[in-house]
Design an enzyme around this catalytic site. Structure first.
Site, PDB file in Angstrom:
ATOM      1  CE  LYS A  11      -4.124  -2.323   1.800  1.00 39.61           C
ATOM      2  NZ  LYS A  11      -5.120  -2.045   2.715  1.00 39.61           N
ATOM      3  CG  HIS A  92      -6.883  -3.009  -3.134  1.00 42.85           C
ATOM      4  ND1 HIS A  92      -7.275  -2.171  -2.227  1.00 42.85           N
ATOM      5  CD2 HIS A  92      -6.440  -4.159  -2.522  1.00 42.85           C
ATOM      6  CE1 HIS A  92      -7.004  -2.640  -0.932  1.00 42.85           C
ATOM      7  NE2 HIS A  92      -6.512  -3.749  -1.201  1.00 42.85           N
ATOM      8  CD  GLU A 140      -7.996  -7.814  -0.352  1.00 42.44           C
ATOM      9  OE1 GLU A 140      -7.964  -6.631  -1.148  1.00 42.44           O
ATOM     10  OE2 GLU A 140      -7.049  -7.987   0.541  1.00 42.44           O
ATOM     11  CB  SER A 196      -2.225  -3.790   8.316  1.00 36.39           C
ATOM     12  OG  SER A 196      -3.297  -4.644   8.403  1.00 36.39           O
TER      13      SER A 196
HETATM   14  O1  G3P Z   1      -4.614  -5.973  -0.477  1.00 40.65           O
HETATM   15  C1  G3P Z   1      -4.781  -6.761   0.706  1.00 40.65           C
HETATM   16  C2  G3P Z   1      -5.327  -5.639   1.506  1.00 40.65           C
HETATM   17  O2  G3P Z   1      -6.191  -4.847   1.238  1.00 40.65           O
HETATM   18  C3  G3P Z   1      -5.492  -6.537   3.085  1.00 40.65           C
HETATM   19  O3  G3P Z   1      -5.441  -5.486   4.121  1.00 40.65           O
HETATM   20  O4  G3P Z   1      -4.415  -4.666   6.360  1.00 40.65           O
HETATM   21  O5  G3P Z   1      -6.324  -6.342   6.222  1.00 40.65           O
HETATM   22  O6  G3P Z   1      -3.965  -7.110   5.647  1.00 40.65           O
HETATM   23  P1  G3P Z   1      -5.153  -5.787   5.560  1.00 40.65           P
END
Ligand code: G3P
Length: 216
Positions: A11, A92, A140, A196
């Site tokens: 990111k 995304h 996601e 994260s």
């Molecule tokens: O592209 C993966 C991301 O959107 C996931 O974010 O911080 O929940 O692992 P996170």
């Protein structure tokens, strides 16, 4: 692309941008070598070249544009390919595109042999987006992104309702523990996307912990 895959989306987190992007890549490379897990790094466009020059891991863009001409700030596909990108995320939750634009972008990516991991927020969106025949779909649920509450534990049906699609399906959002990875893979996902938990945490230790979730 080879599966199962462990995609890390850096990111715009300062801990994995600029010089820190190369430092992060070195840590990820050590974990990939130790565990044999196929880690792919999705980095800032301006970091692709120097990360690709300093790691043996595949480096992906986080987004690409296919609108050559007077478009200031675009991330053109030719640019990311010349920089050494081996693929790209697209659509995304934090960088969504209209369906028609996705169709055209994927058409050009295929022509230029750039694999696309196409992101979807829900299983029904994944079904529609799968018709564009990307290299993989990454489902996601946006509400879980960045929360530390994993799609595997909080919304496993998002995975089970997506993996029957006729192409590799990855999942992401909130993945933070080895168990989250094990559950995702056991439900049929062919990989994970994480940001994260690994970028903001103790990077090498967290990468190793999640990579162990791929152990057979
Ligand atoms: O592209 C993966 C991301 O959107 C996931 O974010 O911080 O929940 O692992 P996170």
């Amino acid at each position: 692309m080879r599966f199962p895959a462990f995609l890390v989306n850096c990111k715009a987190y300062p801990q994995a941008v600029g010089k820190n992007a190369v430092r992060f890549a070195k840590r990820a490379e050590r974990v990939a070598k130790r565990t044999g897990v196929k880690i792919i790094l999705c980095v800032q466009a301006a970091d692709i070249a120097h990360v690709a020059d300093n790691t043996s891991l595949p480096v992906f863009a986080q987004h690409v544009d296919v609108e050559p001409g007077a478009h200031t700030g675009n991330i053109e596909i030719e640019s990311v390919i010349a920089s050494g990108a081996k693929g790209t995320l697209l659509n995304h939750a934090e960088r969504q595109l209209p369906f028609a634009k996705l169709k055209e972008t994927i058409r050009v990516c295929k022509k230029m042999k750039l694999p696309v991991v196409l992101c979807a927020a829900t299983p029904s969106a994944a079904k529609k987006l799968a018709t564009l025949k990307p290299s993989a779909i990454a489902v996601e649920p946006p509400a879980l992104i960045g929360t530390g509450v994993s799609v595997s534990k909080a919304k496993p049906s998002v995975i089970t309702n997506s993996v029957s699609l006729p192409l590799p399906v990855l999942c992401g959002a909130g993945i933070s523990y080895r168990k989250d990875v094990e559950i995702a893979l056991s439900l049929g996902a062919q990989g994970i996307l994480v940001a994260s938990a690994v970028v903001l945490g103790s990077q090498e230790k967290m990468l190793e912990k999640l990579a162990q979730g791929f152990a057979k």
